[in-house]
Design a protein around this motif. Structure first.
Motif, mmCIF file in Angstrom:
data_model
loop_
_atom_site.group_PDB
_atom_site.id
_atom_site.type_symbol
_atom_site.label_atom_id
_atom_site.label_comp_id
_atom_site.label_asym_id
_atom_site.label_seq_id
_atom_site.Cartn_x
_atom_site.Cartn_y
_atom_site.Cartn_z
ATOM 1 N N ALA A 12 0.846 -1.187 0.000
ATOM 2 C CA ALA A 12 0.000 0.000 0.000
ATOM 3 C C ALA A 12 0.883 1.238 0.000
ATOM 4 O O ALA A 12 1.995 1.217 0.503
ATOM 5 N N GLY A 13 0.364 2.313 -0.590
ATOM 6 C CA GLY A 13 1.095 3.569 -0.612
ATOM 7 C C GLY A 13 1.730 3.841 -1.960
ATOM 8 O O GLY A 13 1.603 3.065 -2.901
ATOM 9 N N ARG A 14 2.428 4.950 -2.021
ATOM 10 C CA ARG A 14 3.061 5.387 -3.269
ATOM 11 C C ARG A 14 4.562 5.180 -3.198
ATOM 12 O O ARG A 14 5.169 5.383 -2.144
ATOM 13 N N THR A 15 5.140 4.783 -4.326
ATOM 14 C CA THR A 15 6.593 4.660 -4.448
ATOM 15 C C THR A 15 7.027 5.349 -5.729
ATOM 16 O O THR A 15 6.272 5.405 -6.703
ATOM 17 N N GLU A 16 8.234 5.883 -5.733
ATOM 18 C CA GLU A 16 8.742 6.622 -6.893
ATOM 19 C C GLU A 16 9.266 5.693 -7.984
ATOM 20 O O GLU A 16 9.757 4.606 -7.704
ATOM 21 N N ILE A 17 9.179 6.191 -9.206
ATOM 22 C CA ILE A 17 9.876 5.612 -10.352
ATOM 23 C C ILE A 17 10.971 6.615 -10.687
ATOM 24 O O ILE A 17 10.686 7.809 -10.849
ATOM 25 N N VAL A 18 12.212 6.159 -10.746
ATOM 26 C CA VAL A 18 13.320 7.068 -11.038
ATOM 27 C C VAL A 18 14.090 6.567 -12.253
ATOM 28 O O VAL A 18 14.059 5.382 -12.587
ATOM 29 N N ASN A 19 14.804 7.498 -12.907
ATOM 30 C CA ASN A 19 15.639 7.118 -14.055
ATOM 31 C C ASN A 19 17.059 6.813 -13.582
ATOM 32 O O ASN A 19 17.335 6.823 -12.381
ATOM 33 N N GLU A 20 17.969 6.579 -14.518
ATOM 34 C CA GLU A 20 19.351 6.217 -14.167
ATOM 35 C C GLU A 20 20.093 7.333 -13.437
ATOM 36 O O GLU A 20 21.088 7.081 -12.765
ATOM 37 N N ASN A 21 19.617 8.571 -13.523
ATOM 38 C CA ASN A 21 20.211 9.702 -12.806
ATOM 39 C C ASN A 21 19.552 9.941 -11.453
ATOM 40 O O ASN A 21 19.769 10.979 -10.835
ATOM 41 N N GLN A 22 18.707 9.000 -11.030
ATOM 42 C CA GLN A 22 17.967 9.083 -9.763
ATOM 43 C C GLN A 22 16.990 10.253 -9.719
ATOM 44 O O GLN A 22 16.655 10.752 -8.650
ATOM 45 N N GLU A 23 16.516 10.689 -10.890
ATOM 46 C CA GLU A 23 15.512 11.746 -10.987
ATOM 47 C C GLU A 23 14.123 11.103 -11.010
ATOM 48 O O GLU A 23 13.900 10.149 -11.764
ATOM 49 N N ALA A 24 13.216 11.608 -10.201
ATOM 50 C CA ALA A 24 11.849 11.086 -10.168
ATOM 51 C C ALA A 24 11.164 11.377 -11.499
ATOM 52 O O ALA A 24 11.135 12.514 -11.950
ATOM 53 N N ILE A 25 10.631 10.336 -12.129
ATOM 54 C CA ILE A 25 9.933 10.513 -13.409
ATOM 55 C C ILE A 25 8.529 9.924 -13.370
ATOM 56 O O ILE A 25 7.868 9.814 -14.396
ATOM 57 N N GLY A 26 8.088 9.515 -12.193
ATOM 58 C CA GLY A 26 6.750 8.966 -12.048
ATOM 59 C C GLY A 26 6.607 8.305 -10.700
ATOM 60 O O GLY A 26 7.498 8.382 -9.853
ATOM 61 N N GLU A 27 5.452 7.668 -10.518
ATOM 62 C CA GLU A 27 5.244 6.929 -9.280
ATOM 63 C C GLU A 27 4.220 5.829 -9.474
ATOM 64 O O GLU A 27 3.439 5.840 -10.430
ATOM 65 N N ILE A 28 4.274 4.887 -8.545
ATOM 66 C CA ILE A 28 3.329 3.774 -8.517
ATOM 67 C C ILE A 28 2.476 3.960 -7.278
ATOM 68 O O ILE A 28 3.001 4.183 -6.192
ATOM 69 N N ASP A 29 1.173 3.881 -7.443
ATOM 70 C CA ASP A 29 0.259 3.918 -6.309
ATOM 71 C C ASP A 29 -0.250 2.507 -6.089
ATOM 72 O O ASP A 29 -1.038 1.986 -6.879
ATOM 73 N N LEU A 30 0.248 1.874 -5.035
ATOM 74 C CA LEU A 30 -0.205 0.544 -4.651
ATOM 75 C C LEU A 30 -1.497 0.752 -3.872
ATOM 76 O O LEU A 30 -1.477 1.258 -2.770
ATOM 77 N N ARG A 31 -2.597 0.390 -4.472
ATOM 78 C CA ARG A 31 -3.918 0.826 -4.024
ATOM 79 C C ARG A 31 -4.300 0.407 -2.607
ATOM 80 O O ARG A 31 -4.820 1.186 -1.857
ATOM 81 N N ASN A 32 -4.101 -0.852 -2.227
ATOM 82 C CA ASN A 32 -4.418 -1.237 -0.849
ATOM 83 C C ASN A 32 -3.723 -2.538 -0.488
ATOM 84 O O ASN A 32 -3.260 -3.277 -1.342
ATOM 85 N N ALA A 33 -3.665 -2.814 0.786
ATOM 86 C CA ALA A 33 -2.916 -3.963 1.295
ATOM 87 C C ALA A 33 -3.669 -5.278 1.128
ATOM 88 O O ALA A 33 -3.064 -6.339 1.194
#
Length: 165
Positions: A12-33
């Protein structure tokens, strides 16, 4: 294109998607446990680009596009000495996802046998599952592959919990 992304311990919760330079380029929302579903967002934070969830009473992972329409389905294929999944992307064909037994490396090949995507599980023993995705070619974008790979991770979790019970 190289992307890094991860699961959460409690699904559950949100996690970042990052590129090879560790720059945030999106996120994943894990909807529920309690029910496995997710949405993948791009850099702009607008609506979801892709989503994923299990089909009703099934171990098939349904991938949806930004309008919520099903655009493909991921399924596990039983093998003795390797890990094998298939992603049937409507209009693009079937992609085979394979990994040798005991390996953390996966390859995704199209129907012609061409390498389209590779990814590795890069997390440690006591960390939540994390992946490094490399998109080599094809018309399917990295964000869709994130939804597919997270679905593969959810299928694996279901198999592990079923085997433990």
């Amino acid at each position: 294109m190289i992307l890094y992304f991860r699961d959460n311990f409690f699904n559950a919760g949100r996690t970042e998607i990052v590129n090879e330079n560790q720059e945030a380029i999106g996120e994943i929302d894990l909807r529920n446990a309690f029910g496995s579903s997710l949405e993948v967002f791009g850099r702009d934070g607008g609506g979801p680009l892709f989503g994923g969830k299990f089909r009703m009473m099934s171990n098939k992972w349904r991938v949806t596009d930004s309008s919520g329409e099903e655009c493909g389905v991921l399924r596990y294929r039983f093998t003795f000495m390797s890990k094998r999944y298939e992603y049937d992307r409507y209009g693009e064909g079937v992609f085979e996802i394979t990994s040798p037994a005991f390996s953390r490396d996966y390859e995704v090949r199209n129907a012609k046998g061409e390498l389209v995507v590779s990814f590795q599980k890069v997390s440690g023993w006591f960390e939540s599952t994390a992946f490094r995705l490399t998109v080599h070619s094809g018309r399917i974008v990295g964000y869709e592959w994130v939804s597919v790979i997270m679905g593969m991770n959810e299928i694996r979790k279901r198999h592990n919990s079923a085997g433990a019970g």
